[in-house]
Enzyme design. Structure first.
Site, PDB file in Angstrom:
ATOM      1  N   ARG A  50       9.387  13.478  27.111  1.00  0.00           N
ATOM      2  CA  ARG A  50       8.814  14.499  26.233  1.00  0.00           C
ATOM      3  C   ARG A  50       7.694  15.236  26.935  1.00  0.00           C
ATOM      4  O   ARG A  50       6.785  14.630  27.499  1.00  0.00           O
ATOM      5  CB  ARG A  50       8.287  13.845  24.946  1.00  0.00           C
ATOM      6  CG  ARG A  50       7.441  14.742  24.052  1.00  0.00           C
ATOM      7  CD  ARG A  50       8.289  15.711  23.246  1.00  0.00           C
ATOM      8  NE  ARG A  50       7.484  16.682  22.529  1.00  0.00           N
ATOM      9  CZ  ARG A  50       7.160  16.593  21.253  1.00  0.00           C
ATOM     10  NH1 ARG A  50       7.559  15.566  20.535  1.00  0.00           N
ATOM     11  NH2 ARG A  50       6.450  17.535  20.682  1.00  0.00           N
TER      12      ARG A  50
ATOM     13  N   ARG B 156      12.667  19.935  22.957  1.00  0.00           N
ATOM     14  CA  ARG B 156      12.209  18.608  23.378  1.00  0.00           C
ATOM     15  C   ARG B 156      13.347  17.613  23.557  1.00  0.00           C
ATOM     16  O   ARG B 156      14.357  17.689  22.878  1.00  0.00           O
ATOM     17  CB  ARG B 156      11.171  18.065  22.415  1.00  0.00           C
ATOM     18  CG  ARG B 156      11.636  18.087  20.973  1.00  0.00           C
ATOM     19  CD  ARG B 156      10.508  18.102  19.991  1.00  0.00           C
ATOM     20  NE  ARG B 156       9.845  19.371  20.037  1.00  0.00           N
ATOM     21  CZ  ARG B 156       8.956  19.797  19.174  1.00  0.00           C
ATOM     22  NH1 ARG B 156       8.577  19.057  18.188  1.00  0.00           N
ATOM     23  NH2 ARG B 156       8.409  20.960  19.281  1.00  0.00           N
TER      24      ARG B 156
ATOM     25  N   ASP C 274      11.510  13.907  19.712  1.00  0.00           N
ATOM     26  CA  ASP C 274      10.377  14.149  18.838  1.00  0.00           C
ATOM     27  C   ASP C 274      10.403  13.075  17.762  1.00  0.00           C
ATOM     28  O   ASP C 274      11.421  12.894  17.085  1.00  0.00           O
ATOM     29  CB  ASP C 274      10.493  15.541  18.196  1.00  0.00           C
ATOM     30  CG  ASP C 274       9.287  15.899  17.348  1.00  0.00           C
ATOM     31  OD1 ASP C 274       8.169  15.464  17.674  1.00  0.00           O
ATOM     32  OD2 ASP C 274       9.467  16.624  16.359  1.00  0.00           O
TER      33      ASP C 274
ATOM     34  N   ASP D 107       8.216  11.811  14.464  1.00  0.00           N
ATOM     35  CA  ASP D 107       7.122  12.132  13.545  1.00  0.00           C
ATOM     36  C   ASP D 107       7.012  11.049  12.485  1.00  0.00           C
ATOM     37  O   ASP D 107       7.997  10.720  11.827  1.00  0.00           O
ATOM     38  CB  ASP D 107       7.377  13.462  12.839  1.00  0.00           C
ATOM     39  CG  ASP D 107       7.208  14.670  13.739  1.00  0.00           C
ATOM     40  OD1 ASP D 107       6.412  14.586  14.692  1.00  0.00           O
ATOM     41  OD2 ASP D 107       7.854  15.694  13.479  1.00  0.00           O
TER      42      ASP D 107
END
Length: 169
Positions: free
Chosen positions: A95, A104, A107, A109
C-alpha cells in the site's frame, strides 16, 4: 500490545491494483492471524467503481474498479491497536498513499468497533464516510443486517455495485 475485553468489530476491505481478489483473501488470513483476534464472518466480494465522497459530494475517483468486502472480527485488541495492525497489513501488501483516494493494492478501514464512538486525529469510529458508500453498506448488510437500515441502503442505491462470488481466503 494492549488488550481489552472481546469486542465485535467490522472492517471494510478494498483493492483495485494487481490481483485484488488475492490481496483481499490474503488480508482476511492476515487479520485472522492477529493477536487476540479471529475472523467471524466475511461478506461476498463486490465490484464497484472508484468513488470519492470525502467532500460530502460524490465524484468519480481515478483508477480501475474495486473489489470490496466487509468482515466481522472478534478481538481483544483496542481499536487503536487493531488499526495499527490493519495498517501494517496494508504496508505488507504494498500500500502506498501518494494522494487521497489513490488506487491501492489494499485498503482496510475499521468501520465499527463494538458500540464505541471515538474521534481522534488517527481514528474515527464509526467510520465517518461509511454511510455514504454502497461498497461498505451493502456487504455490511449482507453479514450484519441489523447494523444497516433500509433507509441507509436506499441513500446509496444509485451507486453501482455488483455482487460477485464468495471471497476465497
Amino acid at each position: 500490545m494492549s488488550a481489552a475485553r472481546s469486542v465485535q468489530a467490522w472492517i471494510a476491505l478494498g483493492a483495485n491494483l494487481g490481483d485484488a481478489a488475492a490481496a483481499l483473501g490474503q488480508a482476511v488470513k492476515a487479520i485472522d492471524g492477529l493477536p487476540l483476534t479471529r475472523v467471524f464472518q466475511v461478506s461476498s466480494l463486490y465490484k464497484t467503481a472508484p468513488l470519492d465522497t470525502d467532500s460530502g459530494a460524490e465524484a468519480n475517483a481515478p483508477g480501475e474498479d474495486y473489489l470490496n468486502a466487509v468482515l466481522e472480527v472478534e478481538t481483544g485488541l483496542t481499536a487503536p491497536a487493531l488499526l495499527e495492525h490493519l495498517q501494517q497489513i496494508e504496508q505488507a501488501a504494498g500500500r502506498e498513499r501518494p494522494y487521497r483516494n489513490a488506487p491501492r493494492t489494499l485498503d482496510l478501514d475499521l468501520l465499527l468497533y463494538g458500540s464505541a464512538s471515538m474521534d481522534s486525529p488517527r481514528l474515527t469510529v464509526p467510520h465517518p464516510r461509511m454511510l455514504q458508500r454502497a461498497f461498505v453498506l451493502v456487504p455490511l448488510a449482507e453479514i450484519a443486517p441489523d447494523l444497516v437500515s433500509a433507509g441507509q441502503l436506499e441513500a446509496v442505491a444509485h451507486q453501482a455495485i455488483k455482487r460477485l462470488a464468495a471471497l476465497k481466503s
